[in-house]
Design a protein around this motif. Structure first.
Motif, PDB file in Angstrom:
ATOM      1  N   ARG A  64       0.784  -1.278   0.032  1.00 52.40           N
ATOM      2  CA  ARG A  64       0.128   0.093   0.112  1.00 52.40           C
ATOM      3  C   ARG A  64       0.893   1.285  -0.037  1.00 52.40           C
ATOM      4  O   ARG A  64       0.540   2.297  -0.697  1.00 52.40           O
ATOM      5  N   ALA A  65       1.913   1.342   0.783  1.00 51.04           N
ATOM      6  CA  ALA A  65       2.759   2.484   0.615  1.00 51.04           C
ATOM      7  C   ALA A  65       3.546   2.684  -0.713  1.00 51.04           C
ATOM      8  O   ALA A  65       3.645   3.853  -1.124  1.00 51.04           O
ATOM      9  N   VAL A  66       3.926   1.643  -1.290  1.00 49.44           N
ATOM     10  CA  VAL A  66       4.413   1.592  -2.506  1.00 49.44           C
ATOM     11  C   VAL A  66       3.411   2.300  -3.697  1.00 49.44           C
ATOM     12  O   VAL A  66       3.598   3.033  -4.426  1.00 49.44           O
ATOM     13  N   ILE A  67       2.370   1.719  -3.576  1.00 52.78           N
ATOM     14  CA  ILE A  67       1.137   2.415  -4.426  1.00 52.78           C
ATOM     15  C   ILE A  67       1.053   3.911  -4.183  1.00 52.78           C
ATOM     16  O   ILE A  67       0.888   4.499  -4.997  1.00 52.78           O
ATOM     17  N   ALA A  68       0.944   4.351  -2.831  1.00 51.73           N
ATOM     18  CA  ALA A  68       0.922   5.779  -2.384  1.00 51.73           C
ATOM     19  C   ALA A  68       2.134   6.327  -2.986  1.00 51.73           C
ATOM     20  O   ALA A  68       2.009   7.592  -3.262  1.00 51.73           O
ATOM     21  N   ALA A  69       3.325   5.728  -3.029  1.00 51.21           N
ATOM     22  CA  ALA A  69       4.158   6.426  -3.412  1.00 51.21           C
ATOM     23  C   ALA A  69       4.751   6.699  -4.935  1.00 51.21           C
ATOM     24  O   ALA A  69       5.145   7.634  -5.645  1.00 51.21           O
ATOM     25  N   GLU A  70       4.341   5.479  -5.732  1.00 50.03           N
ATOM     26  CA  GLU A  70       4.665   5.296  -7.202  1.00 50.03           C
ATOM     27  C   GLU A  70       3.392   5.464  -8.017  1.00 50.03           C
ATOM     28  O   GLU A  70       3.594   5.758  -9.366  1.00 50.03           O
ATOM     29  N   ASP A  71       2.179   5.147  -7.620  1.00 49.41           N
ATOM     30  CA  ASP A  71       1.001   5.078  -8.468  1.00 49.41           C
ATOM     31  C   ASP A  71      -0.149   4.659  -7.880  1.00 49.41           C
ATOM     32  O   ASP A  71      -0.980   3.881  -7.804  1.00 49.41           O
ATOM     33  N   ARG A  72      -0.743   6.308  -7.535  1.00 51.77           N
ATOM     34  CA  ARG A  72      -1.712   6.195  -6.607  1.00 51.77           C
ATOM     35  C   ARG A  72      -2.964   5.900  -7.217  1.00 51.77           C
ATOM     36  O   ARG A  72      -4.133   5.520  -6.642  1.00 51.77           O
ATOM     37  N   ARG A  73      -3.210   5.703  -8.580  1.00 47.91           N
ATOM     38  CA  ARG A  73      -4.317   5.218  -9.278  1.00 47.91           C
ATOM     39  C   ARG A  73      -4.146   3.948  -9.956  1.00 47.91           C
ATOM     40  O   ARG A  73      -4.588   3.395 -11.081  1.00 47.91           O
ATOM     41  N   PHE A  74      -3.302   3.152  -9.355  1.00 52.40           N
ATOM     42  CA  PHE A  74      -2.968   1.759  -9.756  1.00 52.40           C
ATOM     43  C   PHE A  74      -4.247   0.822  -9.922  1.00 52.40           C
ATOM     44  O   PHE A  74      -4.193   0.221 -11.128  1.00 52.40           O
ATOM     45  N   LYS A  76       4.224   0.612   9.880  1.00 48.67           N
ATOM     46  CA  LYS A  76       3.948   1.596   8.941  1.00 48.67           C
ATOM     47  C   LYS A  76       5.031   2.573   8.455  1.00 48.67           C
ATOM     48  O   LYS A  76       4.908   2.737   7.474  1.00 48.67           O
ATOM     49  N   ASP A  77       5.719   2.982   9.424  1.00 51.10           N
ATOM     50  CA  ASP A  77       6.716   4.090   9.389  1.00 51.10           C
ATOM     51  C   ASP A  77       7.906   3.394   8.425  1.00 51.10           C
ATOM     52  O   ASP A  77       8.461   3.929   7.534  1.00 51.10           O
ATOM     53  N   GLU A  78       8.232   2.185   8.959  1.00 50.21           N
ATOM     54  CA  GLU A  78       9.315   1.557   8.031  1.00 50.21           C
ATOM     55  C   GLU A  78       8.730   1.305   6.504  1.00 50.21           C
ATOM     56  O   GLU A  78       9.620   1.306   5.663  1.00 50.21           O
ATOM     57  N   ALA A  79       7.513   0.970   6.463  1.00 52.41           N
ATOM     58  CA  ALA A  79       6.980   0.734   4.983  1.00 52.41           C
ATOM     59  C   ALA A  79       7.258   1.921   4.298  1.00 52.41           C
ATOM     60  O   ALA A  79       7.472   1.973   3.098  1.00 52.41           O
ATOM     61  N   VAL A  80       6.465   3.068   5.019  1.00 52.25           N
ATOM     62  CA  VAL A  80       6.686   4.356   4.192  1.00 52.25           C
ATOM     63  C   VAL A  80       8.116   4.738   3.849  1.00 52.25           C
ATOM     64  O   VAL A  80       8.325   5.319   2.739  1.00 52.25           O
ATOM     65  N   TRP A  81       8.896   4.485   4.807  1.00 54.03           N
ATOM     66  CA  TRP A  81      10.568   4.800   4.724  1.00 54.03           C
ATOM     67  C   TRP A  81      10.957   4.097   3.477  1.00 54.03           C
ATOM     68  O   TRP A  81      11.543   4.737   2.548  1.00 54.03           O
ATOM     69  N   LEU A  82      10.688   2.940   3.293  1.00 53.12           N
ATOM     70  CA  LEU A  82      11.213   2.084   2.067  1.00 53.12           C
ATOM     71  C   LEU A  82      10.332   2.456   0.814  1.00 53.12           C
ATOM     72  O   LEU A  82      11.100   2.619  -0.387  1.00 53.12           O
ATOM     73  N   ALA A  83       9.178   2.834   0.645  1.00 54.02           N
ATOM     74  CA  ALA A  83       8.465   3.293  -0.464  1.00 54.02           C
ATOM     75  C   ALA A  83       9.096   4.561  -0.838  1.00 54.02           C
ATOM     76  O   ALA A  83       9.079   4.953  -2.185  1.00 54.02           O
ATOM     77  N   ALA A  84       9.433   5.438   0.034  1.00 58.66           N
ATOM     78  CA  ALA A  84       9.704   6.882  -0.442  1.00 58.66           C
ATOM     79  C   ALA A  84      11.238   6.703  -1.053  1.00 58.66           C
ATOM     80  O   ALA A  84      11.476   7.769  -1.684  1.00 58.66           O
ATOM     81  N   TRP A 128       5.085  13.095   2.408  1.00 62.87           N
ATOM     82  CA  TRP A 128       4.071  13.104   1.362  1.00 62.87           C
ATOM     83  C   TRP A 128       3.644  11.649   1.059  1.00 62.87           C
ATOM     84  O   TRP A 128       2.310  11.625   0.803  1.00 62.87           O
ATOM     85  N   VAL A 129       4.487  10.544   1.169  1.00 61.40           N
ATOM     86  CA  VAL A 129       4.021   9.236   1.074  1.00 61.40           C
ATOM     87  C   VAL A 129       2.987   8.701   2.076  1.00 61.40           C
ATOM     88  O   VAL A 129       1.987   7.989   1.647  1.00 61.40           O
ATOM     89  N   ALA A 130       3.503   9.187   3.484  1.00 65.16           N
ATOM     90  CA  ALA A 130       2.432   8.957   4.475  1.00 65.16           C
ATOM     91  C   ALA A 130       1.218   9.547   4.327  1.00 65.16           C
ATOM     92  O   ALA A 130       0.150   8.942   4.761  1.00 65.16           O
ATOM     93  N   SER A 131       1.176  10.815   3.695  1.00 59.70           N
ATOM     94  CA  SER A 131      -0.307  11.382   3.547  1.00 59.70           C
ATOM     95  C   SER A 131      -0.944  10.499   2.633  1.00 59.70           C
ATOM     96  O   SER A 131      -2.284  10.490   2.596  1.00 59.70           O
ATOM     97  N   GLY A 132      -0.257  10.141   1.556  1.00 56.99           N
ATOM     98  CA  GLY A 132      -1.004   9.398   0.444  1.00 56.99           C
ATOM     99  C   GLY A 132      -1.576   7.982   1.121  1.00 56.99           C
ATOM    100  O   GLY A 132      -2.556   7.565   0.404  1.00 56.99           O
ATOM    101  N   LEU A 133      -0.574   7.522   1.766  1.00 55.74           N
ATOM    102  CA  LEU A 133      -1.449   6.025   2.378  1.00 55.74           C
ATOM    103  C   LEU A 133      -2.510   6.279   3.184  1.00 55.74           C
ATOM    104  O   LEU A 133      -3.345   5.652   3.228  1.00 55.74           O
ATOM    105  N   ARG A 134      -2.455   7.443   4.032  1.00 54.46           N
ATOM    106  CA  ARG A 134      -3.719   7.702   4.945  1.00 54.46           C
ATOM    107  C   ARG A 134      -4.945   7.984   4.164  1.00 54.46           C
ATOM    108  O   ARG A 134      -5.967   7.405   4.318  1.00 54.46           O
ATOM    109  N   LEU A 135      -4.462   8.856   2.931  1.00 50.02           N
ATOM    110  CA  LEU A 135      -5.868   9.191   2.163  1.00 50.02           C
ATOM    111  C   LEU A 135      -6.209   7.704   1.479  1.00 50.02           C
ATOM    112  O   LEU A 135      -7.564   7.642   1.354  1.00 50.02           O
ATOM    113  N   ALA A 136      -5.422   6.896   1.160  1.00 44.56           N
ATOM    114  CA  ALA A 136      -5.704   5.478   0.393  1.00 44.56           C
ATOM    115  C   ALA A 136      -6.493   4.687   1.432  1.00 44.56           C
ATOM    116  O   ALA A 136      -7.643   4.169   1.317  1.00 44.56           O
ATOM    117  N   SER A 137      -6.058   4.599   2.659  1.00 43.79           N
ATOM    118  CA  SER A 137      -6.681   3.988   3.830  1.00 43.79           C
ATOM    119  C   SER A 137      -8.091   4.565   4.069  1.00 43.79           C
ATOM    120  O   SER A 137      -8.960   3.697   4.116  1.00 43.79           O
TER     121      SER A 137
END
Length: 443
Positions: free
Chosen positions: A260-270, A387-395, A420-429
């Motif tokens: 989910r973090a990768v999608i938030a970072a790389e392709d939010r409309r995946f 969650k923070d570690e996932a965001v870190w790697l996705a970023a 920015w990635v974390a905000s996208g992850l919260r929005l997607a959730s």
């Protein structure tokens, strides 16, 4: 004897008078010619000399550098009596040699470029090479219009010329996608087997000299067969070699924190697109065209703009890059990736595409794949990340090599990017939770 000498003297005087008259008229003619040339030179110079505040550039004329008004030069070059005299001439240009001609019936200046190379900093150093491009230019007052064509792809354009700018409107009607790809047959081995359906169209506005670009692309019904992406369903990545056996066997699901973090970072409309995202393409074209390539990395560090710098590639296109096309920055590579992305959306589906990305994505230095990244940076399996570690790697994925070096040197990555990635992850959730609630109410 004296008479003979007298006669010769008379003939000599007459010859001298004749030569004198001839020299006089030659002098007059020469002076007139030089004078006319000087008049034409000064008239032409005055015609193209830029007015204060006008759109201007400089050209080298012999040893001298001359300032010219670009709009005035366009106006002069499209004036029929001048354009007719340009026929047969070849001019150098950044795209390649331009062969000029005159279409008497259409009263239009013609330009032929063969081969033709187009460059833009937003797509890298490699040029977009076309076998040939033909264009026409016709002017009425300060209004310009014409056509531009390459192969079976043809567009019309209109322009409004002023002393300070040129505003161009370009219209490409619905055209078979396969005709567009046919222009690059020599550089794309996939076209030997690919069966391509669908149409594309384009409306664009370009303002010069500011280079402000607005693009409205349309792609309808694109489908691809024949590339064999169905064989990737059981592809095995080598990125997890050397890891503990348990980590090698764990497969991340689409609902895992890292996925989910990768999608938030790389392709939010995946989960919404069919392999390509025209919204991101338009945004990338606009922002990349307005910024020099040297500033793009700084923009990436700033956060949300990183999507534009990334080139608007979807995860599906990035899988094609990882497995087939490689990392060269070029428009042809992007077109190849589009073919694979569209086909794999049909042959593999979203879940398998996401798995392929997570199994093969680069995470800096020699690290690739989600399990290797989690083990290298956090000494745990990817399914155990917080969650923070996932965001870190996705970023890190927007520039893995740079972020790995930054992490090694400072113990951090780009914090603003991670936020920015974390905000996208919260929005997607939040969106997923609302959809789930609605689904339950309907049931």
């Amino acid at each position: 004897m004296n008479r003979t000498i007298l006669s010769l003297s008379t003939v000599a005087r007459r010859a001298l008078r004749t030569l004198h008259r001839l020299a006089y008229w030659v002098g007059v003619a020469t002076a007139s010619t030089v004078g006319a040339a000087l008049v034409l030179f000064f008239v032409a110079r005055a015609a193209i000399r830029p007015a204060p505040g006008a759109w201007a550039t400089t050209v080298q004329v012999g040893p001298a550098t001359v300032d010219i008004g670009v709009a005035s030069l366009i106006w002069l070059g499209t004036t029929p009596w001048v354009a007719q005299r340009l026929e047969g001439h070849t001019l150098p240009s950044p795209a390649g040699p331009l062969r000029l001609g005159w279409d008497a019936k259409a009263r239009a200046l013609t330009l032929h470029c063969q081969p033709c190379s187009l460059r833009n900093t937003s797509w890298g150093d490699a040029a977009l090479r076309l076998p040939a491009v033909d264009a026409t230019v016709r002017r009425s007052g300060m209004l310009l219009q014409g056509t531009v064509a390459a192969g079976a792809v043809a567009a019309t354009w209109h322009g409004q010329l002023s002393h300070t700018s040129l505003l161009l409107d370009i219209d490409l009607p619905d055209t078979p996608v396969r005709d567009g790809y046919a222009l690059f047959a020599d550089a794309m081995p996939e076209l030997a087997t690919a069966q391509i359906e669908g149409t594309f169209a384009l409306r664009a506005t370009l303002s010069l000299p500011s280079r402000t670009l607005t693009v409205e692309p349309r792609l309808v019904g694109m489908a691809v067969q024949g590339l064999g992406t169905d064989q990737w369903a059981n592809a095995q990545s080598t990125c997890s070699r050397g890891l503990p056996l348990r980590a090698q066997k764990v497969a991340l699901g689409t609902n895992s924190l890292l996925a989910r973090a990768v999608i938030a970072a790389e392709d939010r409309r995946f989960f919404e697109h069919t392999g390509y995202d025209l919204i991101e393409v338009v945004h990338a074209l606009r922002s990349n065209n307005q910024r020099p390539v040297q500033a793009m990395q700084a923009a990436a560090d700033a956060g949300p703009g990183a999507v534009s710098v990334r080139g608007a590639s979807t995860l599906s296109q990035q899988v094609a890059k990882l497995l087939v096309t490689g990392g060269e920055r070029s428009p042809v590579r992007k077109l190849r990736e589009l073919l694979y992305a569209v086909e794999m959306e049909q042959t593999l589906g979203k879940a398998r595409i996401l798995r392929l990305y997570l199994d093969n994505a680069p995470w800096g230095a020699t690290v690739c794949g989600a399990q290797a990244a989690a083990h290298t940076y956090f000494a745990k399996r990817a399914d155990q990340l917080t969650k923070d570690e996932a965001v870190w790697l996705a970023a890190m994925l927007h520039n893995p090599a740079m972020e790995a070096r930054r992490w090694a040197a400072t113990g951090q990555i780009n914090v603003r990017r991670a936020q920015w990635v974390a905000s996208g992850l919260r929005l997607a959730s939040g969106t997923r939770a609302r959809r789930s609630s609605i689904y339950k109410e309907v049931r």
